[in-house]
Write a protein that holds these residues in place. Structure first.
Motif, PDB file in Angstrom:
ATOM      1  N   TRP A   1       0.877  -1.127  -0.131  1.00  0.00           N
ATOM      2  CA  TRP A   1       0.181   0.033   0.235  1.00  0.00           C
ATOM      3  C   TRP A   1       0.763   1.223   0.029  1.00  0.00           C
ATOM      4  O   TRP A   1       1.992   1.385   0.704  1.00  0.00           O
ATOM      5  N   ARG A   2       0.605   2.313  -0.604  1.00  0.00           N
ATOM      6  CA  ARG A   2       1.180   3.692  -0.962  1.00  0.00           C
ATOM      7  C   ARG A   2       0.235   4.868  -0.652  1.00  0.00           C
ATOM      8  O   ARG A   2      -1.090   4.445  -1.253  1.00  0.00           O
ATOM      9  N   TRP A   3       0.711   5.722  -0.019  1.00  0.00           N
ATOM     10  CA  TRP A   3      -0.038   7.172  -0.111  1.00  0.00           C
ATOM     11  C   TRP A   3       0.850   8.098  -0.024  1.00  0.00           C
ATOM     12  O   TRP A   3       1.966   8.159   0.962  1.00  0.00           O
ATOM     13  N   PRO A   4       0.346   9.312  -0.725  1.00  0.00           N
ATOM     14  CA  PRO A   4       1.427  10.642  -0.519  1.00  0.00           C
ATOM     15  C   PRO A   4       1.244  11.342   0.588  1.00  0.00           C
ATOM     16  O   PRO A   4       0.216  11.286   1.535  1.00  0.00           O
ATOM     17  N   CYS A   5       2.464  11.984   1.113  1.00  0.00           N
ATOM     18  CA  CYS A   5       2.455  12.689   2.076  1.00  0.00           C
ATOM     19  C   CYS A   5       2.963  14.106   1.849  1.00  0.00           C
ATOM     20  O   CYS A   5       2.189  15.022   2.395  1.00  0.00           O
ATOM     21  N   ALA A   6       3.986  14.166   0.998  1.00  0.00           N
ATOM     22  CA  ALA A   6       4.161  15.610   0.593  1.00  0.00           C
ATOM     23  C   ALA A   6       4.991  15.757  -0.727  1.00  0.00           C
ATOM     24  O   ALA A   6       5.602  14.795  -1.146  1.00  0.00           O
ATOM     25  N   VAL A   7       4.776  17.116  -1.361  1.00  0.00           N
ATOM     26  CA  VAL A   7       5.822  17.322  -2.595  1.00  0.00           C
ATOM     27  C   VAL A   7       7.137  18.128  -1.974  1.00  0.00           C
ATOM     28  O   VAL A   7       6.748  19.151  -1.181  1.00  0.00           O
ATOM     29  N   SER A   8       8.395  18.045  -2.159  1.00  0.00           N
ATOM     30  CA  SER A   8       9.370  18.846  -1.898  1.00  0.00           C
ATOM     31  C   SER A   8       8.951  20.336  -2.367  1.00  0.00           C
ATOM     32  O   SER A   8       8.301  20.674  -3.425  1.00  0.00           O
ATOM     33  N   PRO A   9       9.750  21.327  -1.621  1.00  0.00           N
ATOM     34  CA  PRO A   9       9.297  22.719  -1.849  1.00  0.00           C
ATOM     35  C   PRO A   9       9.826  23.228  -3.414  1.00  0.00           C
ATOM     36  O   PRO A   9       9.306  23.887  -3.890  1.00  0.00           O
ATOM     37  N   ASP A  10      10.912  22.431  -3.875  1.00  0.00           N
ATOM     38  CA  ASP A  10      11.227  22.651  -5.425  1.00  0.00           C
ATOM     39  C   ASP A  10      10.402  21.712  -6.260  1.00  0.00           C
ATOM     40  O   ASP A  10      10.601  22.210  -7.625  1.00  0.00           O
ATOM     41  N   GLY A  11       9.477  20.994  -5.866  1.00  0.00           N
ATOM     42  CA  GLY A  11       8.522  20.472  -6.867  1.00  0.00           C
ATOM     43  C   GLY A  11       9.197  19.280  -7.462  1.00  0.00           C
ATOM     44  O   GLY A  11       8.471  18.669  -8.359  1.00  0.00           O
ATOM     45  N   ARG A  12      10.277  18.700  -7.175  1.00  0.00           N
ATOM     46  CA  ARG A  12      10.983  17.464  -7.923  1.00  0.00           C
ATOM     47  C   ARG A  12      10.589  16.192  -7.200  1.00  0.00           C
ATOM     48  O   ARG A  12      10.708  15.333  -7.949  1.00  0.00           O
ATOM     49  N   LEU A  13      10.452  16.181  -5.917  1.00  0.00           N
ATOM     50  CA  LEU A  13      10.248  15.015  -5.468  1.00  0.00           C
ATOM     51  C   LEU A  13       8.841  14.848  -4.712  1.00  0.00           C
ATOM     52  O   LEU A  13       8.069  15.778  -4.202  1.00  0.00           O
ATOM     53  N   ILE A  14       8.314  13.497  -4.594  1.00  0.00           N
ATOM     54  CA  ILE A  14       7.214  13.130  -3.846  1.00  0.00           C
ATOM     55  C   ILE A  14       7.821  12.288  -2.606  1.00  0.00           C
ATOM     56  O   ILE A  14       8.366  11.356  -2.825  1.00  0.00           O
ATOM     57  N   LEU A  15       7.007  12.710  -1.290  1.00  0.00           N
ATOM     58  CA  LEU A  15       7.413  11.808  -0.177  1.00  0.00           C
ATOM     59  C   LEU A  15       6.290  11.163   0.096  1.00  0.00           C
ATOM     60  O   LEU A  15       5.258  11.727   0.180  1.00  0.00           O
ATOM     61  N   PHE A  16       6.181   9.712   0.026  1.00  0.00           N
ATOM     62  CA  PHE A  16       5.220   8.799   0.447  1.00  0.00           C
ATOM     63  C   PHE A  16       5.346   7.805   1.396  1.00  0.00           C
ATOM     64  O   PHE A  16       6.586   7.469   1.780  1.00  0.00           O
ATOM     65  N   ALA A  17       4.396   7.071   1.987  1.00  0.00           N
ATOM     66  CA  ALA A  17       4.511   6.185   2.800  1.00  0.00           C
ATOM     67  C   ALA A  17       3.946   4.931   2.038  1.00  0.00           C
ATOM     68  O   ALA A  17       3.255   4.754   1.159  1.00  0.00           O
ATOM     69  N   GLU A  18       4.919   3.736   2.480  1.00  0.00           N
ATOM     70  CA  GLU A  18       4.621   2.204   1.653  1.00  0.00           C
ATOM     71  C   GLU A  18       4.873   1.452   2.789  1.00  0.00           C
ATOM     72  O   GLU A  18       5.472   1.461   3.555  1.00  0.00           O
ATOM     73  N   GLY A  19       3.804   0.404   2.507  1.00  0.00           N
ATOM     74  CA  GLY A  19       3.850  -0.716   3.626  1.00  0.00           C
ATOM     75  C   GLY A  19       2.688  -1.195   3.891  1.00  0.00           C
ATOM     76  O   GLY A  19       1.518  -1.221   3.101  1.00  0.00           O
ATOM     77  N   MET A  20       2.410  -2.435   4.956  1.00  0.00           N
ATOM     78  CA  MET A  20       1.225  -3.029   4.867  1.00  0.00           C
ATOM     79  C   MET A  20       1.146  -3.068   6.626  1.00  0.00           C
ATOM     80  O   MET A  20       1.996  -3.082   7.397  1.00  0.00           O
ATOM     81  N   ASP A  21      -0.314  -3.032   7.086  1.00  0.00           N
ATOM     82  CA  ASP A  21      -0.519  -3.160   8.228  1.00  0.00           C
ATOM     83  C   ASP A  21       0.230  -2.203   9.268  1.00  0.00           C
ATOM     84  O   ASP A  21       0.076  -1.060   9.125  1.00  0.00           O
ATOM     85  N   SER A  22       0.957  -2.791  10.344  1.00  0.00           N
ATOM     86  CA  SER A  22       1.795  -1.802  11.394  1.00  0.00           C
ATOM     87  C   SER A  22       2.945  -1.597  10.903  1.00  0.00           C
ATOM     88  O   SER A  22       3.793  -0.778  11.517  1.00  0.00           O
ATOM     89  N   SER A  23       3.395  -1.869   9.746  1.00  0.00           N
ATOM     90  CA  SER A  23       4.874  -1.554   9.420  1.00  0.00           C
ATOM     91  C   SER A  23       4.935  -0.924   8.185  1.00  0.00           C
ATOM     92  O   SER A  23       4.545  -1.316   6.979  1.00  0.00           O
ATOM     93  N   THR A  24       5.097   0.696   8.041  1.00  0.00           N
ATOM     94  CA  THR A  24       5.331   1.341   6.902  1.00  0.00           C
ATOM     95  C   THR A  24       6.572   2.090   7.113  1.00  0.00           C
ATOM     96  O   THR A  24       6.881   2.671   7.965  1.00  0.00           O
ATOM     97  N   ASP A  25       7.163   2.480   5.903  1.00  0.00           N
ATOM     98  CA  ASP A  25       8.464   3.472   5.960  1.00  0.00           C
ATOM     99  C   ASP A  25       7.862   4.551   4.907  1.00  0.00           C
ATOM    100  O   ASP A  25       7.151   4.598   3.960  1.00  0.00           O
ATOM    101  N   LEU A  26       8.698   5.620   4.992  1.00  0.00           N
ATOM    102  CA  LEU A  26       8.618   6.707   4.184  1.00  0.00           C
ATOM    103  C   LEU A  26       9.651   6.644   3.153  1.00  0.00           C
ATOM    104  O   LEU A  26      10.713   6.132   3.192  1.00  0.00           O
ATOM    105  N   TRP A  27       9.494   6.847   1.801  1.00  0.00           N
ATOM    106  CA  TRP A  27      10.031   7.066   0.783  1.00  0.00           C
ATOM    107  C   TRP A  27       9.973   8.247   0.026  1.00  0.00           C
ATOM    108  O   TRP A  27       9.062   8.877   0.435  1.00  0.00           O
TER     109      TRP A  27
END
Length: 267
Positions: free
Chosen positions: A134-160
């Motif tokens: 599962w993935r969902w967006p969190c934020a876009v970098s101020p310069d507009g180049r990167l998207i920060l998102f969460a990825e994982g399942m259940d109780s374990s998710t990491d930021l990418w």
């Protein structure tokens, strides 16, 4: 916002209302939204503001799930911008305000990240290669180049993070067995505020970006939904029973020091 206000949808038995709350808890109505409160969702992460805070994205129940709408505060207009996406969440604006990223099934079996125009109804476009996580967006970098998102399942998710032009594969920001999400770039793009369950509850932390192993605890006694002030010198977050503020000071070595959390107003 730049004056320390927070935008919220206020639920009631009457039509839903978009409001702002300043740091002292004073409420200012912005607009009555075009549906009763029962058509909206209580989770604050389902309301997204553009970088200039002149537009807001929100989710409204529609046939087959939820659809994404925007409200233009300058023109006082509401526009539907998604089309047949089904269940959706976490609307996140591009830096230039032209696109909105959001999580959706969109016919798939797991949540993934899609993009839609912010000005007209259009089919959603997947922005990353498919994943079984599962993935969902969190934020876009101020310069507009990167998207920060969460990825994982259940109780374990990491930021990418991933470049929005597809020039490189996604890169981990965190790599733990805990649930890390709610990531937000600082205004200068050098820090990320986020939440983690590493303490046994959800708390707010900050770490430097590009990626470094050290992190700075921000909340005390639980916290969620961090938000930076435009000057990057303060973080607001939702704590138990109150909104809180933590002031940040840069150290001579280039790090950050965080003050003790201060309650702002009850919620």
């Amino acid at each position: 916002a730049s004056d320390g206000t927070v935008g919220l949808v206020r639920p009631s038995e009457q039509p839903a209302e978009l409001i702002s709350i300043d740091r002292h808890g004073s409420v200012t109505p912005i607009r009555v939204l075009p549906a009763p409160a029962s058509a909206y969702f209580a989770n604050w992460s389902l309301l997204g503001g553009s970088a200039d805070r002149q537009k807001f994205a929100f989710l409204l129940r529609a046939s087959g799930g939820q659809e994404l709408f925007t409200y233009d505060a300058m023109r006082s207009t509401v526009t539907r911008v998604s089309q047949g996406t089904g269940a959706s969440a976490n609307p996140t604006w591009s830096a230039d305000g032209r696109r909105i990223f959001f999580a959706s099934f969109a016919g798939a079996r797991v949540w993934d990240i899609y993009a839609a125009s912010s000005t007209e109804a259009s089919p959603a476009q997947r922005i990353l290669p498919p994943s079984d996580q599962w993935r969902w967006p969190c934020a876009v970098s101020p310069d507009g180049r990167l998207i920060l998102f969460a990825e994982g399942m259940d109780s374990s998710t990491d930021l990418w993070v991933a470049p929005l032009d597809g020039s490189a594969p996604p890169q981990r920001v965190t790599n733990t067995p805990f649930r890390e999400t709610d990531g937000k770039f600082s205004p200068d793009g050098h820090w990320i505020a986020y939440t983690s369950t590493e303490s046994g509850r959800t708390d707010v932390y900050v770490r430097s970006f590009p990626i470094a192993p050290d992190r700075i605890p921000i909340s005390s006694g639980g916290g969620a939904m961090p938000a930076w002030t435009p000057n990057g010198q303060e973080i607001f977050y939702r704590g138990t029973g109150s909104m809180f503020s933590v002031k940040l000071v840069k150290t001579p070595s280039g790090g950050l020091e965080a003050s003790a959390p201060q309650p702002l107003f009850p919620i």
